[in-house]
Design a protein around this motif. Structure first.
Motif, PDB file in Angstrom:
ATOM      1  N   ARG A  14     -31.203   3.793  47.609  1.00  0.00           N
ATOM      2  CA  ARG A  14     -30.221   3.385  46.768  1.00  0.00           C
ATOM      3  C   ARG A  14     -30.217   3.527  45.083  1.00  0.00           C
ATOM      4  N   THR A  25     -28.048   5.573  42.839  1.00  0.00           N
ATOM      5  CA  THR A  25     -27.570   4.876  41.194  1.00  0.00           C
ATOM      6  C   THR A  25     -27.907   5.887  40.213  1.00  0.00           C
ATOM      7  N   GLU A  80     -21.739  -3.409  44.463  1.00  0.00           N
ATOM      8  CA  GLU A  80     -22.783  -3.177  45.517  1.00  0.00           C
ATOM      9  C   GLU A  80     -23.662  -4.202  45.756  1.00  0.00           C
TER      10      GLU A  80
END
Length: 799
Positions: free
Chosen positions: A489, A493, A529
């Motif tokens: 993640r 990002t 998110e």
């Protein structure tokens, strides 16, 4: 009747009170022949009843002591001090060990003696029992003890253990019984060994209790041996399991986990251990399904032996090979549970025939027992563990197999976790590296070198990133950032932020404006998110996504660098004379907080200066705080003339005193200044006549540079851009030509209105100028300036 008390005195009474054993010493003490006593009630020997207090203590299971008068055959009385000691047999009731010493003189001899009485027959006792006199010579023993010793009572009576056997099964037995006789204290000892004629290792707990007279003088010794084999094996298995839980799975590394399994097994119950994992498992991929009738590709991942280099390994760690079809290893993998084998078994013979080296090793080292256990986790087979014995005489038992299966099951979960971690880390690294720039572009403005180090700890990869972005006007943008958190993640990002920075850099936003736009993006990502919490407002931020960033733009024409940072460590500047200082930039808030401004700072850099951008993982570690790290970085950057690649290595060696716990980015840029002869600037009036003059001056400058071949295209570009500035812009109007890696044409004016490329219709009188510029130039664009805007176009230099 002699006045001396015999030393081989032993009287054994069964549970019903009948005399079973009447030794020569007992006959000498009380005058009865064995035929007169054996089989009769022992109470007939008593001259008086057992006191009520003793009977009460017996009923309560407590230790007791009392005096008893025994009847001599002649009618004399012999007073004996009896002492009852309860022994816990685990049967729910105590077993009484009754010992005694004669106190009254025998027929006036004045010689006290020892008397030993039992209220249970030795033959009925489940544990081995022996009685010794004060010289440590055996006077009585039951069948269990004779079985351990391998001799009969007649062969052992009157002899000490040392005289009975030079290498007894209890190697400490003789020493401990002599110590108990010498000190007069009860001694407890645990002993492991094998009884004669048995192959299984036993465990015994031995109690040595001195037998004393009323004055405390030791007159003999009782030895009681409890067979604690079951408890011993249970404790041993628990110890191995505890060792396995503590040592196996200490790292998220497949190979190291397999090695830990081998180490625990060798220390616990096997002489030689190998661990073979499926090829796909070693690589971190999903295990391939096993198919009957097909060989399986495995890789030797670990092996350990109680003797280094013995036996010689047929395969070494790292070797890849296959299990042939219909062999014990293959059948065990398909069965999914452990199997025990001997080299003489038909299946093992087939397996040994597949490798001459394996057959020779088994024969040479006399390997006599083989245990195969598959590694299975979450219903999937990962590999096979081999346990062999050649120094341990016992073969593997069912208990050993259960123990092996349990520790292998624990290891298999750790191996599967390590495999999953390896796969996820590899995926995250691949994603992260694909999102990072490749080789920095060759730029006239700067010379660039960098180092990117993923974390070396057990954590996932982080979201650190950097970029080198060519900008219009021969400028270059340098950016370093760090996303909060680790894993895929964070990497994703990071990729989105880097793409956004490149997009915003292409429109030539100022550093502070770029960070403001980036801050808004992080806030939106956090809202989209973040965790789905019921009742949480849609506009609220979870705070799980955040980042820091440093953005710098260097112009080689003016030698000025404009920088802004968002919660990021300040850059270091190394001047050509070797001085190092950290630039005092406004810190700015980290990205994702919102509502707070960012501020840009202009710094003029001398040619040959080195600008160092980095993430906090370089200077902030668990071993020291950031101030210490900044001091180490300052010392490492003190040589500005060194090649940047060497400087990168020197910085890492100096600053990193330990294994990094976070990702590290180090970006070094040595500045250059564009020679004044490669830049030409003209101020133009805001009048249509300025267009022709601009074309003429541009052609003359190209001729001076030897670029006459580019004159036609340049004339068109200059004409269109100056015309737009005169018609739609405001003064002042400036024309600048830059000869760098490409030929750059820039026209600046005082209007902030940006032109737009559109497709002109057939009868339109305008709208074709920018379309013509876009067709002729390699790339073009516009950027805002403090006083207006600049439209630029680049075209390749003639060959």
């Amino acid at each position: 009747m002699t006045g001396r008390v015999p030393e081989d005195l032993a009287v054994v009474v069964d549970a019903g009170g009948a005399v079973l054993v009447w030794s020569a010493g007992a006959r000498q003490l009380l005058g009865y022949e064995p035929a007169e006593v054996v089989g009769r009630a022992a109470r007939l020997l008593l001259a008086a009843e057992l006191p009520a207090s003793a009977r009460r203590h017996v009923a309560d299971g407590r230790r007791w002591s009392t005096e008893v008068a025994l009847r001599h055959r002649s009618g004399d009385r012999v007073v004996v001090r009896l002492q009852g000691t309860p022994l816990d047999t685990g049967a729910g009731r105590p077993l009484w060990l009754v010992t005694g010493a004669a106190r009254a003189p025998l027929s006036g001899s004045g010689q006290p003696g020892a008397a030993i009485l039992w209220d249970y027959t030795l033959a009925q006792l489940p544990m081995p029992v022996a009685i010794y006199d004060r010289r440590a010579r055996l006077v009585a023993a039951n069948e269990s003890m004779t079985r351990i010793m391998g001799l009969s009572v007649a062969e052992m009576r009157g002899k000490s253990l040392y005289e009975i056997e030079s290498n007894p099964p209890f190697d400490e037995y003789d020493r401990l019984q002599r110590q108990a006789l010498r000190t007069g204290r009860t001694i407890f000892h645990e002993q492991h060994g094998q009884a004669p004629g048995e192959t299984r290792k036993h465990a015994w707990s031995m109690y040595f209790s001195p037998l004393k007279d009323e004055d405390g003088t030791v007159q003999g010794l009782s030895a009681v041996v409890f067979d604690t084999t079951a408890q011993y094996w249970a404790r041993r298995h628990l110890a191995v399991l505890n060792d396995a839980s503590m040592r196996i799975g200490s790292t998220l590394d497949v190979t190291r986990t397999a090695e830990e399994l081998a180490e625990v097994a060798v220390a616990g119950f096997a002489d030689f251990v190998t661990v073979d994992l499926l090829e796909s498992v070693v690589l971190g991929d999903e295990p391939e399904p096993l198919r009957p009738g097909e060989p399986v590709a495995v890789r030797r991942t670990a092996q350990r032996s109680v003797l280094p280099g013995c036996p010689e390994a047929v395969a070494r760690p790292g070797d890849a090979f296959r299990y042939p079809v219909d062999t014990p290893p293959m059948r065990t993998l398909l069965a999914g549970h452990g199997t025990c084998h001997r080299p003489g078994d038909p299946g093992m013979q087939e397996w040994l025939r597949t490798s001459q080296a394996r057959a020779e090793s088994v024969a040479r080292h006399m390997i006599h027992s083989v245990l195969l256990v598959p590694l299975r986790a979450r219903g999937v087979t990962l590999g096979l563990a081999h346990f062999l014995r050649h120094r341990t005489p016992e073969s593997f038992t069912e208990d050993d197999q259960r123990l092996a299966e349990e520790i292998v099951a624990r290891a298999a979960v750790s191996v599967d976790n390590a495999r999953r971690y390896t796969r996820e880390r590899r995926t995250a690294l691949a994603l992260q590296r694909s999102l990072l720039p490749g080789r920095p572009p060759g730029l006239a403005a700067t010379e660039v070198a960098y180092r990117y180090l993923p974390t070396g700890s057990g954590a996932d990869v982080g979201g650190d990133w950097f970029d080198v972005i060519p900008l219009s006007g021969a400028r270059v943008a340098l950016v370093v950032g760090d996303v909060v958190g680790h894993g895929i993640r964070a990497s994703a990002t990071m990729g989105r932020l880097r793409t956004t920075v490149r997009t915003l850099a292409d429109v030539d936003l100022a550093p502070d404006e770029l960070l403001t736009q980036l801050d808004d993006l992080v806030i939106r990502l956090d809202r989209e998110e973040g965790p789905e919490v019921p009742g949480r407002a849609e506009a609220a931020s979870s705070g799980e996504i955040g980042a820091t960033c440093l953005y710098a733009v260097y112009d080689p024409v003016s030698r000025r660098c404009t920088m802004a940072r968002a919660g990021h460590p300040p850059p270091a500047l190394v001047t050509p004379d070797g001085r190092v200082r950290f630039l005092d930039l406004p810190a700015g808030p980290p990205l994702g907080l919102g509502g707070l401004p960012f501020e840009s700072v202009d710094v003029e850099l001398a040619e040959g200066s080195v600008l160092a951008l980095y993430t906090d993982g370089l200077v902030e570690t668990a071993g020291h705080d950031i101030e210490v790290g900044l001091g180490l970085l300052r010392r490492a950057l003190a040589d500005p003339a060194a090649p940047l690649e060497e400087t990168c290595e020197h910085v890492l060696r100096t600053v990193l005193t330990d294994r990094p716990a976070d990702d590290i980015v180090l970006l070094l840029a040595r500045t250059s200044a564009l020679d004044a002869s490669k830049v030409r600037t003209w101020q133009l009036p805001q009048h249509p006549s300025a267009v022709a003059g601009a074309r003429k001056m541009a052609c003359e400058q190209l001729a001076a540079w030897g670029l006459a071949d580019a004159a036609f295209a340049t004339e068109l570009i200059v004409s269109e851009l100056v015309t737009n500035a005169v018609r739609y812009g405001d003064g002042p109007i400036t024309l600048r030509l830059i000869r760098d890696a490409s030929l750059i044409c820039e026209v600046s004016d005082g209007s902030s209105t940006a032109p737009h490329l559109r497709r002109a219709r057939v009868y339109d009188e305008g709208g074709r100028g920018l379309l013509l510029v876009a067709q002729i130039s390699e790339r073009w664009g516009t950027r805002q300036t403090p006083t207006g805007k600049t439209i630029w176009a680049e075209q390749p230099l003639p060959a």
